[in-house]
Structure formats: C-alpha cells, structure tokens
Design a protein around this motif. Structure first.
Motif, PDB file in Angstrom:
ATOM      1  N   ILE A 127       0.822  -1.216   0.000  1.00 16.55           N
ATOM      2  CA  ILE A 127       0.000   0.000   0.000  1.00 16.55           C
ATOM      3  C   ILE A 127       0.853   1.262   0.000  1.00 16.55           C
ATOM      4  O   ILE A 127       0.722   2.118  -0.885  1.00 16.55           O
ATOM      5  CB  ILE A 127      -0.952   0.016   1.219  1.00 16.55           C
ATOM      6  N   THR A 128       1.743   1.383   0.978  1.00 15.31           N
ATOM      7  CA  THR A 128       2.475   2.655   1.125  1.00 15.31           C
ATOM      8  C   THR A 128       3.442   2.907  -0.023  1.00 15.31           C
ATOM      9  O   THR A 128       3.738   4.048  -0.345  1.00 15.31           O
ATOM     10  CB  THR A 128       3.222   2.696   2.467  1.00 15.31           C
ATOM     11  N   SER A 129       3.921   1.844  -0.660  1.00 14.93           N
ATOM     12  CA  SER A 129       4.854   2.032  -1.775  1.00 14.93           C
ATOM     13  C   SER A 129       4.166   2.604  -3.016  1.00 14.93           C
ATOM     14  O   SER A 129       4.827   3.040  -3.945  1.00 14.93           O
ATOM     15  CB  SER A 129       5.535   0.708  -2.137  1.00 14.93           C
ATOM     16  N   GLN A 130       2.820   2.599  -3.008  1.00 13.89           N
ATOM     17  CA  GLN A 130       2.090   3.092  -4.182  1.00 13.89           C
ATOM     18  C   GLN A 130       1.191   4.293  -3.882  1.00 13.89           C
ATOM     19  O   GLN A 130       0.408   4.707  -4.739  1.00 13.89           O
ATOM     20  CB  GLN A 130       1.196   1.975  -4.750  1.00 13.89           C
ATOM     21  N   TYR A 131       1.321   4.856  -2.669  1.00 14.95           N
ATOM     22  CA  TYR A 131       0.336   5.878  -2.295  1.00 14.95           C
ATOM     23  C   TYR A 131       0.433   7.133  -3.148  1.00 14.95           C
ATOM     24  O   TYR A 131      -0.575   7.796  -3.428  1.00 14.95           O
ATOM     25  CB  TYR A 131       0.432   6.201  -0.796  1.00 14.95           C
ATOM     26  N   LEU A 132       1.637   7.481  -3.621  1.00 21.65           N
ATOM     27  CA  LEU A 132       1.776   8.647  -4.508  1.00 21.65           C
ATOM     28  C   LEU A 132       1.053   8.403  -5.827  1.00 21.65           C
ATOM     29  O   LEU A 132       0.381   9.294  -6.366  1.00 21.65           O
ATOM     30  CB  LEU A 132       3.253   8.961  -4.767  1.00 21.65           C
ATOM     31  N   ASN A 166      -2.930   8.330  -5.272  1.00 17.63           N
ATOM     32  CA  ASN A 166      -3.520   9.651  -5.028  1.00 17.63           C
ATOM     33  C   ASN A 166      -3.143  10.684  -6.089  1.00 17.63           C
ATOM     34  O   ASN A 166      -3.450  11.866  -5.938  1.00 17.63           O
ATOM     35  CB  ASN A 166      -3.112  10.152  -3.639  1.00 17.63           C
ATOM     36  N   PRO A 223      -0.020   3.983   8.564  1.00 22.89           N
ATOM     37  CA  PRO A 223       0.430   4.478   7.255  1.00 22.89           C
ATOM     38  C   PRO A 223      -0.447   4.000   6.097  1.00 22.89           C
ATOM     39  O   PRO A 223      -0.702   4.760   5.158  1.00 22.89           O
ATOM     40  CB  PRO A 223       1.852   3.905   7.137  1.00 22.89           C
ATOM     41  N   GLU A 224      -0.922   2.748   6.168  1.00 22.98           N
ATOM     42  CA  GLU A 224      -1.758   2.225   5.083  1.00 22.98           C
ATOM     43  C   GLU A 224      -3.097   2.961   5.001  1.00 22.98           C
ATOM     44  O   GLU A 224      -3.645   3.172   3.916  1.00 22.98           O
ATOM     45  CB  GLU A 224      -2.023   0.720   5.284  1.00 22.98           C
ATOM     46  N   THR A 244      -3.729   6.172   6.137  1.00 23.66           N
ATOM     47  CA  THR A 244      -3.537   7.566   5.716  1.00 23.66           C
ATOM     48  C   THR A 244      -3.099   7.656   4.249  1.00 23.66           C
ATOM     49  O   THR A 244      -3.260   8.698   3.617  1.00 23.66           O
ATOM     50  CB  THR A 244      -2.488   8.269   6.599  1.00 23.66           C
ATOM     51  N   ALA A 245      -2.587   6.536   3.723  1.00 22.27           N
ATOM     52  CA  ALA A 245      -2.192   6.519   2.309  1.00 22.27           C
ATOM     53  C   ALA A 245      -3.394   6.484   1.376  1.00 22.27           C
ATOM     54  O   ALA A 245      -3.292   6.841   0.205  1.00 22.27           O
ATOM     55  CB  ALA A 245      -1.298   5.302   2.030  1.00 22.27           C
ATOM     56  N   MET A 246      -4.567   6.062   1.907  1.00 17.58           N
ATOM     57  CA  MET A 246      -5.754   5.907   1.059  1.00 17.58           C
ATOM     58  C   MET A 246      -6.979   6.536   1.721  1.00 17.58           C
ATOM     59  O   MET A 246      -7.958   5.846   2.034  1.00 17.58           O
ATOM     60  CB  MET A 246      -5.989   4.424   0.754  1.00 17.58           C
TER      61      MET A 246
END
Length: 495
Positions: free
Chosen positions: A119-124, A127, A156-157, A159-161
């Motif tokens: 999840i966090t590796s793709q949040y940029l 969004n 983190p997961e 807040t990333a989405m």
C-alpha cells in the motif's frame, strides 16, 4: 504441481505459530478454493501475453493455481507475474514455490517478487500526487487473499488511502481498493474476502470508490462459515468476488454458493439483475441466494423513502452498563429512572419492571438519559439460531407517567422522531413493518451478522408516513399483533 505447493504450505502452517502469522493477518487459501478462483477469470482464447498481480502472496498458492490454468492454454506464451510479500518468514517458501512453477512450465514465465509495503509504496500513484508514477504498472488479472487485520486509523496504510478509509479500517479492503487501482481497464480481479464490507457506514467510502470504478461480475458464497480455510480457525463470513474494471454497469451478476471449500462441483447458481445486488446511494451489496430473496428485494425497493426521509431515525441505546456500574440499581429508589434492556421486549411490547438486576439507574449525566416519549425498541443482538433477526417492542410513555426521563442499554436500538415525538399510531405502524417476515428476510439478506445495525436500518426502504399510519389503524382494528397479521397488512402496500 499445486499439490506440492499445498504440501509445503501446510508444513509452514504447522511449523509457524499462529500468533506469528496473525501479525501479518495470514490465512491460507485451500487448494480447491485456489483452483475455483483461478477458473473465474474470463481469459480470451487469443491472448498471448498475460500480466498478473498477486498482492500479499503468502506462499503463492493463488498465483500457482492461476499459472496451472494458463499452462493448459496454448495461445498464452508469456506470463509476467508480480507478487508482493513483505513477511520475511514466508518469502523463502514463496520464491521456492514460484520457482517450481517456472521450472515445470513450457511457458515463458517472468517472476517479480516485491518486498515493499504493497500500500504505502504506491500511495503517490494512487492519489495522483507529485512524485508518483504518471503511468503506473497495470495488470490484466489481479488475484488475492488479502491480509485480514484491523489497523489504527492513523496507520500508514490508512492515511495513504483517505479516499476509501473511515475510522479504524481493515487491511483487507485497503488491499482490494489498491488491487482495483492496479488493474488495467477491462481487467479482472478475483479476491476472497470477508462479507462485512457489503453494508454499513464503516465501509461506505470503500464501496462507493470500489463499485464506481469496478463492477461485480460474480459473487460466491459459502454456506458454512467455518469450512472455508482448511487449516485455520476462522469464523468470519467469507465470500469470493470477481470484479471487472469498467464504467459500464452490467445487466446481471452471477451468484453461486457451495457448502464449503471442497464441494465446488455442487454449486447452486443464480443470475440476478445488477440493480438488485448493488443498490442505493450507499452502494449496499445484497447477497441473495435464491429467487425468493430476489423477490423480497424487488418488493421492498419499490418504496422510495427511508426513516430519516419521513422524520424518524433509529439510534443505539445510551448506557453501557458495565462501564457505569456505580449508577446501576436493582430496585426503584428516589431519583432512579428505568434502564431498558433487550429482555424487556416481550411479545411485541415493552414490559417493565421484570425483576431483572440493574433495571434502574441514578444519574445526572445528560448523555445517559432520554425523554420519556414513545419509541419502538429493537433488539440489537440476537442468537444465530433464532428464527428472527428483527425483534421489536412498542414503548408508550403514557404507561410510565411517573418518569420524565428514561435510559436504554446499548444492546438495544430505538426508533425516535427527529423533531417531534412519534404518535402512538406511528409507533404501531412501525411495529407492523419491523415485525413482518418480509423486513426480517430483507435484513438477513443485507447483513450476515447477528447485530442489527442502526445505520443500515436508517438506509432501509420504507413506506411513506401516511401508509405507515394506515398500517397502525388496520393493526388496531384487528387487535392482532402477530407476525402473520403484520404480513397481511404489509402485503397490501408492497404487492
């Protein structure tokens, strides 16, 4: 090949303590389930190159099952498989299993194992933020058994989405949302996940996002909750979904069901209009299993009002008794007010007192008191084996004139007027609805748990105010509070 991978996985399960696996929300798919999931994909006959994603791959059971199916398709020559897995304990087994598939295949299989956080590796990218990849990797097929684990709302997961998260979320639906994002247009995703996302306010954002960008094509239900994961003690109700990334809404959804995870050869199958399965602005998903249940939904969806639309609302009881022990009383005393429990609901009425312990409270906390006015009380919890899920009782304030205030224990719900007090006629009209077989069946289709959720009730279709009051008059005239009579009265309004 798949038998070998299952054998290795079972050894891993035996050797690795469940407490350790629980840290990652790991529950392993059975061989039969993996094969069934792989079969659900619609794979064009002329496809030569296939791109697959398996996030939270675990030991690779699902990937290997899909590779096994593709091995039998002559047109497929090249397979690009990407697996995300960041549990060091199982990475070695995953790589060994994937290598076994590669070695025993006649296809050109290219394998990428990514150990970053899925999840966090793709949040940029997800969004569409500065620094993200403007053209992120997309896949033809996404298959998954995502981790089942609650996480804090500031994890983190989560807040990333923010688009899909509300409150303290669960990793499984965050994975599902990212899986859909990773799909190419027209691509398909097959996931095995809990059914809890299909209703309620908690998952509203996820449903709206997920079912706007994706469309349900197939839903598989398991009749037995405890026979989905062979070697695991899992009682969470689980379903398999096939979702297509598409803007166009299909006309129908296929819903199949089996008793457990090892009798996929004995499926019952139903084709249902999409508008029946996915309905309303909250995108509730109705898991119907037969034509009778389809008829229930069709009849009630003719009503275009909800409780809030007609000035009413279901709320949850105010007092958590075990957190307020100091205010509880067994007997009436000066300053004490009644505390109503689900046990006070008997044969359609609220009876008080019943010589139950802690029937009274003495408090000046405004948040624990409500005006003594007319309500419809509804039990919040019922046992799985009970015949009815909706169990209600009429509460009339005139029966307790000595009290200005009362309290309700939080294991009951109550329907109240938003602005003004409900008339007695309105309360009895609501009783007809909530005591009917039709509404009980409706709620069971909507929610598989034993809890009656006020948010779901407030989104439920109901007749208009005049019709509900007419129902009361018919009930009063008949002097019959039975479920059978409520059914007869309601029948005249919903066809």
């Amino acid at each position: 090949m798949l038998d070998c991978i299952i054998e290795r996985t079972n050894k891993y399960i035996d050797d690795m303590p469940k407490k350790e696996r629980k840290k990652y929300g790991q529950f392993f798919t059975s061989k039969e389930t993996a094969r069934f999931m792989a079969k659900l994909f619609t794979i064009p006959e002329n496809l030569s190159k296939v791109r697959i994603l398996d996030a939270g791959a675990g030991s690779g059971i699902l990937s290997c099952a899909l590779l096994d199916r593709l091995e039998r398709m002559d047109s497929v020559q090249t397979i690009e498989l990407t697996c995300y897995e960041n549990d060091d304990n199982i990475l070695g087994l995953l790589k060994e299993n994937l290598h076994t598939c590669q070695e025993n295949s006649k296809k050109d299989i290219q394998i990428h194992v990514i150990t970053d956080n899925y999840i966090t590796s793709q949040y940029l990218d997800f969004n569409y933020m500065l620094g993200g990849n403007p053209e992120p990797e997309k896949y033809d097929f996404v298959i998954g058994n995502p981790p089942y684990m609650k996480i804090p709302k500031d994890a983190p997961e989560a807040t990333a989405m923010p688009e899909v998260c509300y409150g303290a979320p669960n990793l499984y639906f965050i994975f599902a949302a990212m899986g859909l994002f990773n799909l190419d247009d027209g691509g398909e995703m097959v996931y095995i996940i809990p059914r809890s996302w299909t209703s309620g306010a908690y998952f509203k954002r996820f449903r709206q996002c997920f079912l706007t960008e994706g469309k349900l094509a197939h839903i598989h239900l398991f009749v037995s909750r405890n026979k989905v994961f062979d070697k695991e003690d899992v009682l969470q109700e689980t379903i398999i979904i096939k979702v297509k990334k598409a803007n166009k809404t299909p006309e129908e959804v296929t819903i199949t069901s089996s008793q457990s995870n090892n009798d996929f050869d004995n499926l019952t199958s139903l084709t249902v209009p999409y508008s029946i399965v996915v309905s309303g602005e909250d995108y509730y998903v109705y898991l119907v299993t037969d034509e009778k249940e389809v008829s229930v939904l069709e009849r009630l969806h003719r009503f275009d009002k909800t409780l809030p639309d007609i000035g009413l609302k279901m709320k949850t009881g105010l007092t958590v008794d075990f957190r307020n022990r100091e205010i509880l009383r067994d007997d009436a005393e000066e300053g004490a007010i009644p505390l109503f429990y689900s046990q006070h609901i008997k044969q359609g009425e609220v009876q008080f007192p019943i010589q139950k312990e802690h029937e009274y409270v003495v408090t000046d906390q405004k948040g624990l008191m409500q005006d003594n006015r007319n309500y419809l009380f509804v039990k919040r919890f019922t046992a799985k084996e009970e015949r009815r899920r909706l169990q209600c009782g009429v509460y009339l304030s005139k029966k307790y004139p000595q009290y200005k205030k009362i309290s309700t224990q939080n294991k009951i719900n109550f329907v109240d007027g938003l602005i003004t007090e409900m008339s007695e006629c309105l309360v009895y009209g609501l009783y007809v609805i909530f005591n009917s077989t039709l509404y009980d069946e409706y709620y069971r289709i909507l929610n598989g748990s034993t809890q009656v959720n006020s948010t779901e009730i407030n989104a439920m279709p109901v007749p208009d105010l005049d019709s509900i009051q007419e129902m009361c008059r018919k009930l009063m005239k008949s002097k019959d509070m039975s479920e059978k009579n409520c059914n007869m009265i309601l029948e005249g309004y919903c066809g």
